[in-house]
Scaffold this motif. Structure first.
Motif, PDB file in Angstrom:
ATOM      1  N   ALA A 175       0.841  -1.204   0.000  1.00 60.91           N
ATOM      2  CA  ALA A 175       0.000   0.000   0.000  1.00 60.91           C
ATOM      3  C   ALA A 175       0.875   1.253   0.000  1.00 60.91           C
ATOM      4  O   ALA A 175       0.574   2.237  -0.681  1.00 60.91           O
ATOM      5  CB  ALA A 175      -0.928  -0.007   1.211  1.00 60.91           C
ATOM      6  N   PHE A 176       1.974   1.215   0.746  1.00 64.39           N
ATOM      7  CA  PHE A 176       2.902   2.354   0.750  1.00 64.39           C
ATOM      8  C   PHE A 176       3.506   2.547  -0.629  1.00 64.39           C
ATOM      9  O   PHE A 176       3.568   3.677  -1.145  1.00 64.39           O
ATOM     10  CB  PHE A 176       3.997   2.109   1.788  1.00 64.39           C
ATOM     11  N   PHE A 187       6.037   4.694   6.301  1.00 59.88           N
ATOM     12  CA  PHE A 187       6.026   3.265   6.599  1.00 59.88           C
ATOM     13  C   PHE A 187       7.236   2.944   7.465  1.00 59.88           C
ATOM     14  O   PHE A 187       8.385   3.185   7.063  1.00 59.88           O
ATOM     15  CB  PHE A 187       6.068   2.423   5.317  1.00 59.88           C
ATOM     16  N   THR A 188       6.992   2.431   8.652  1.00 58.46           N
ATOM     17  CA  THR A 188       8.059   2.001   9.543  1.00 58.46           C
ATOM     18  C   THR A 188       8.362   0.542   9.249  1.00 58.46           C
ATOM     19  O   THR A 188       7.491  -0.317   9.435  1.00 58.46           O
ATOM     20  CB  THR A 188       7.655   2.176  11.015  1.00 58.46           C
ATOM     21  N   GLU A 189       9.572   0.275   8.808  1.00 56.96           N
ATOM     22  CA  GLU A 189       9.940  -1.074   8.380  1.00 56.96           C
ATOM     23  C   GLU A 189      10.471  -1.874   9.560  1.00 56.96           C
ATOM     24  O   GLU A 189      11.434  -1.488  10.215  1.00 56.96           O
ATOM     25  CB  GLU A 189      10.998  -1.011   7.282  1.00 56.96           C
ATOM     26  N   ARG A 190       9.841  -3.011   9.812  1.00 57.29           N
ATOM     27  CA  ARG A 190      10.226  -3.843  10.961  1.00 57.29           C
ATOM     28  C   ARG A 190      11.104  -5.017  10.558  1.00 57.29           C
ATOM     29  O   ARG A 190      11.635  -5.707  11.420  1.00 57.29           O
ATOM     30  CB  ARG A 190       8.966  -4.363  11.665  1.00 57.29           C
ATOM     31  N   SER A 191      11.269  -5.255   9.279  1.00 56.78           N
ATOM     32  CA  SER A 191      12.033  -6.404   8.805  1.00 56.78           C
ATOM     33  C   SER A 191      13.352  -5.965   8.185  1.00 56.78           C
ATOM     34  O   SER A 191      13.367  -5.195   7.210  1.00 56.78           O
ATOM     35  CB  SER A 191      11.211  -7.187   7.770  1.00 56.78           C
ATOM     36  N   GLY A 192      14.461  -6.447   8.744  1.00 56.71           N
ATOM     37  CA  GLY A 192      15.762  -6.145   8.155  1.00 56.71           C
ATOM     38  C   GLY A 192      15.892  -6.689   6.749  1.00 56.71           C
ATOM     39  O   GLY A 192      16.501  -6.061   5.870  1.00 56.71           O
ATOM     40  N   LYS A 193      15.335  -7.864   6.504  1.00 54.64           N
ATOM     41  CA  LYS A 193      15.388  -8.471   5.175  1.00 54.64           C
ATOM     42  C   LYS A 193      14.657  -7.606   4.154  1.00 54.64           C
ATOM     43  O   LYS A 193      15.178  -7.313   3.069  1.00 54.64           O
ATOM     44  CB  LYS A 193      14.756  -9.865   5.232  1.00 54.64           C
ATOM     45  N   GLN A 194      13.459  -7.194   4.501  1.00 52.54           N
ATOM     46  CA  GLN A 194      12.677  -6.380   3.574  1.00 52.54           C
ATOM     47  C   GLN A 194      13.320  -5.010   3.372  1.00 52.54           C
ATOM     48  O   GLN A 194      13.265  -4.447   2.279  1.00 52.54           O
ATOM     49  CB  GLN A 194      11.243  -6.220   4.093  1.00 52.54           C
TER      50      GLN A 194
END
Length: 633
Positions: free
Chosen positions: A293-294, A302-309
Motif C-alpha cells: 500500500a505504501f 512506513f516504519t519497516e520492521r524487517s531487516g530483510k525487507q
C-alpha cells in the motif's frame, strides 16, 4: 498528549510504535521558576529533571529544535499493524485493543523535552513543587486549559483520572502504587501524596498522568446510556489535546484532525509542533500488504520492521527517483530487551537448565544472516542501547558489593563468568551448542525415548510459540527445527492481535515474543516488568511471571537509589541476575528505527538528540516538495 516513558510500558506497542523513546522520569530535581510561593512554603518550579540541570528557563518561548514558523496544513497517512476495538485508554492493556493515535487527544500535566535526557516542562500544569524529602508533589493547572467542549480542565478531573486509572488499569496500578492519594488543595492545585519519603522519581511520574474529563465519563452517551470507564468503547471520547478524532472505520482506520482553536497552541512546549491538519492511521494485519500500500502511494510513512525487507523490498522506481526516501533514525534515549519469554507459571519451564537449552538451540547468527541480511545485533542485555546500565565482564566495585549481599539468592556463575549468549553461525557451532543443550536437559532429568524428549514422569515435552505477526512466524520457522533436534515437539500458533492480547493478558501461553523498553533513568516501572507482585496480575508486563527475591531486592535499590552512581550499579546488578536466570531467549536489537516516506514533508534541523523522530509531530507538509512528487494537499 506527549509520548513519555509511560507509553513504553505498553505491551506490543513498542515494536510498532517506538516513535518517541525519550523518557521523562527519574531522580527528580525541580528547576527554578516562579517567584511566588507554593503551599507549605515551597517554591513553584517550571520543570522537573532527572539530572538536576534544566536547559530552558522559566520564560522560554519554545524548544530549540522546533520550527516556530512551520506551516499548518496537509494530511499524513500512516501504517499501523493489527486492528482496534477500543478508544478507552483507562483499560488499555486489560481489555480490547486500543487504537493508535487516540492518545494524542489527551494530555498530561508535564511533557518532555527531546533535547535533554530526562527533563519535562509544564503542559496542563504550569508549575510544580515538592519538599526536599520527595514525600509529595503539588501541581498547579494552567487557567487556560480547556476540554474540546470548552469546559475548563479542573483539579477534579486530575483526581478522577488518577483514581480511575489506578483502580482499573493494571499498568497504572503498579506504576502509581506508591502514590497513595490525589486531592485538590487549591483553586487549580492538586497534591499527590506518596507512601513514604525518598522515592525521588515519584514527583516526575505523577506529572505523566493523562488527564480525563470527569464530566464526560460520568455522563451519558448519545443513546442515553451511562458511560462506563471500565469498559471498551468506540464512542469518540472528549479530549483536551491538539487533535481530536474526526472519523473512523472500526478495525480499519482512524482519522485525527487538528483542533484549530486548541487552547495550548501558544504554550511553549507546543509551539512549532502538531502541524498536520489530519493524521490518518490505516490498520493492516499484514506488513506485506501495508508495504505494498505504501509503494502504491496509499500511505505516506512506513516504519519497516524487517531487516530483510529493508534490504530487498525497496527497489521500486520511486526510491530510485528520490520521490521515496529511506531513513534510519538512531535511538539514543532508551534500551531494550526483546526475546522469546517462557511462561514460568507452567511447571515445564521452572528449571533454568531447560531454559538455557532453548537458548543454546537458537542459532541467532545464521538466522540474522538468512532472514535479515545481517541488519541486527544480538540482545545481550535488558538495557541494550544504554551502555552504562549493561552488565559486562565480571561484576566489580559497587555492583559487586550489591551482588555479594544477595549471594545466596543469585546464580553462582555470575561471580565467576561474564554472561554471554551462545554463538552459532555455522553447522559445527550449532551442533556443539545442541550437544551442550542435550547435556543440560539430561542433567535436569529429561530423557530421550524414540527420538522424543520426555520429562521425569515420562510425558513427551511439547511447547507452543504464540505469535501475532508474520515476521515472528518466519523467525520461528527457522528456530523450530533446531529445537526439534532436541526431541521437543514445537507448535507455532498465529492468532489475530485481539486474541493474542487476550491470551497474553491471561497468561495462556507457553512462549511469546516480549519486549521490555528501558529509560535513561529506570525506576518504579521495574516492579511491573519483573517484580514478584506483578507476576500473576492480568495485564502486567511481567510476562514470564518472574518471582525472584533477588530481583525484587534489586528493583527496590533502583527505585530508592541515592544518586546516579547507585542507580547505575543497581541496574547492572539487575541486568546480570535477569540474564543468568534465562527468563528469555534473547533475540535481536537494532538501535535505530527504519522508515520510508514519500518526500512531501520537511523537518527541523538538527533533529533533537533524544527521541526517535520518524513520528511526524515535528514535521510539516511541504507544498514545494509535494508538487515535485505528485503529492496531495
Amino acid at each position: 498528549m506527549a509520548i513519555t516513558r509511560r507509553h513504553l510500558l505498553q505491551g506490543g506497542a513498542v515494536a510498532a510504535m517506538a516513535p518517541a523513546l525519550g523518557l521523562n522520569t527519574g531522580l527528580s530535581a525541580i528547576g527554578t521558576a516562579h517567584a511566588q510561593s507554593a503551599p507549605d512554603g515551597l517554591k513553584w518550579r517550571h520543570g522537573v529533571s532527572t539530572f538536576g540541570d534544566i536547559k530552558y528557563p522559566a520564560d522560554f518561548k519554545r524548544y530549540d529544535y522546533v520550527n516556530p514558523d512551520a506551516p499548518k496544513g496537509g494530511v499524513v497517512r500512516m501504517f499501523e499493524f493489527g486492528t482496534f476495538d477500543n478508544f478507552n485508554i483507562v483499560i488499555e492493556g486489560l481489555k480490547g485493543s486500543l487504537a493508535d493515535g487516540v492518545r494524542l487527544i489527551f494530555q498530561t500535566l508535564m511533557t518532555k523535552s527531546l533535547d535533554e535526557p530526562s527533563t519535562a516542562y509544564g503542559l496542563l500544569a504550569e508549575a510544580a513543587a515538592h519538599p526536599d524529602d520527595f514525600s509529595y508533589v503539588i501541581y498547579r493547572l494552567r487557567a487556560a486549559a480547556r476540554w474540546h467542549d470548552g469546559k475548563p480542565v479542573t483539579p477534579d478531573d486530575v483526581v478522577y483520572s488518577f483514581e480511575v486509572l489506578k483502580k482499573n488499569s493494571p499498568m497504572y496500578s503498579a506504576y502509581y502504587q506508591h502514590i497513595v492519594k490525589a486531592e485538590q488543595v487549591g483553586d487549580r492545585e492538586i497534591k499527590f501524596t506518596f507512601d513514604g519519603p525518598g522515592n525521588r522519581e515519584l514527583p516526575s511520574i505523577a506529572g505523566e498522568l493523562p488527564v480525563l474529563p470527569k464530566h464526560w465519563w460520568e455522563g451519558n452517551d448519545p443513546q442515553g446510556r451511562k458511560r462506563d470507564v471500565s469498559a471498551t468503547t468506540l464512542e469518540i471520547p472528549l479530549g483536551s489535546g491538539p487533535y481530536r478524532i474526526k472519523e473512523f472505520v472500526a478495525s480499519r482506520s482512524v482519522v485525527l484532525e487538528r483542533v484549530p482553536d486548541y487552547w495550548g497552541k501558544d504554550v511553549p512546549v507546543s509551539v512549532g509542533q502538531n502541524n498536520f491538519d489530519q493524521l490518518r492511521y490505516e490498520f493492516f494485519r499484514d506488513d506485506t500488504v501495508g508495504r505494498e500500500a505504501f509503494k502504491g502511494d496509499q500511505l505516506d510513512w512506513f516504519t519497516e520492521r524487517s531487516g530483510k525487507q529493508w534490504s530487498t523490498a525497496y527497489d521500486f522506481p520511486a526510491v530510485s527517483d528520490k520521490r521515496v526516501i529511506k531513513e534510519k533514525f538512531v535511538n539514543s534515549s532508551s534500551g531494550v530487551m526483546q526475546g522469546y519469554a517462557f511462561n514460568l507459571r507452567r511447571p515445564l519451564f521452572s528449571d533454568v537448565r531447560l531454559r538455557r537449552a532453548f537458548n543454546l538451540a537458537y542459532d541467532w547468527e545464521t538466522s540474522d544472516r538468512v532472514l535479515s541480511n545481517g541488519e541486527y545485533h544480538r540482545d545481550n542485555s535488558y538495557f541494550d542501547g544504554i551502555p552504562e546500565f549493561m552488565a559486562t565482564g565480571l561484576p566489580e566495585g559497587a555492583e559487586l558489593k550489591i551482588l555479594e549481599s544477595l549471594r545466596d539468592k543469585v546464580p553462582a556463575e555470575l561471580f565467576t563468568a561474564p554472561y554471554k549468549n551462545p554463538v552459532g553461525g555455522n553447522d559445527e557451532a550449532a551442533r556443539n551448542n545442541l550437544r551442550e543443550a542435550a547435556r543440560l536437559l539430561k542433567e535436569a532429568g529429561f530423557e530421550t525415548r524414540d527420538r522424543k524428549l520426555v520429562d521425569k514422569a515420562g510425558q513427551p515435552v511439547s511447547v507452543e510459540f504464540l505469535s501475532q505477526a508474520q515476521g515472528d512466524e518466519r523467525s520461528l520457522l527457522f528456530y523450530k527445527p533446531y529445537i526439534e533436534r532436541l526431541g521437543i515437539t514445537v507448535n507455532i500458533r498465529a492468532v489475530d492481535s485481539v486474541q493474542y492480547q487476550n491470551r497474553v493478558r491471561s497468561f495462556d501461553f507457553d512462549i511469546v515474543t516480549t519486549v521490555w523498553p528501558q529509560s535513561l533513568s529506570p525506576g518504579n516501572e521495574q516492579r511491573d516488568f519483573f517484580g514478584s507482585e506483578s507476576a500473576d496480575r492480568p495485564g502486567s508486563r511481567n510476562i514470564p511471571g518472574i518471582k525472584n527475591p533477588a530481583v525484587d531486592a534489586l528493583i527496590e535499590r533502583i527505585i530508592f537509589a541515592k544518586d546516579r552512581a547507585d542507580l547505575v550499579a543497581s541496574c547492572k546488578a539487575l541486568d546480570r541476575v535477569l540474564l543468568w536466570n534465562a527468563y528469555v531467549v534473547p533475540q535481536f536489537a537494532a538501535g535505530f528505527q527504519r522508515g520510508a516516506r514519500w518526500d512531501r514533508f520537511s523537518r527541523p534541523e538538527p533533529l533533537p538528540k533524544y527521541g526517535v523522530t520518524g513520528f511526524p509531530t515535528l514535521w510539516w507538509w511541504d507544498a514545494a516538495k509535494a508538487a515535485k512528487t505528485g503529492g496531495r494537499s
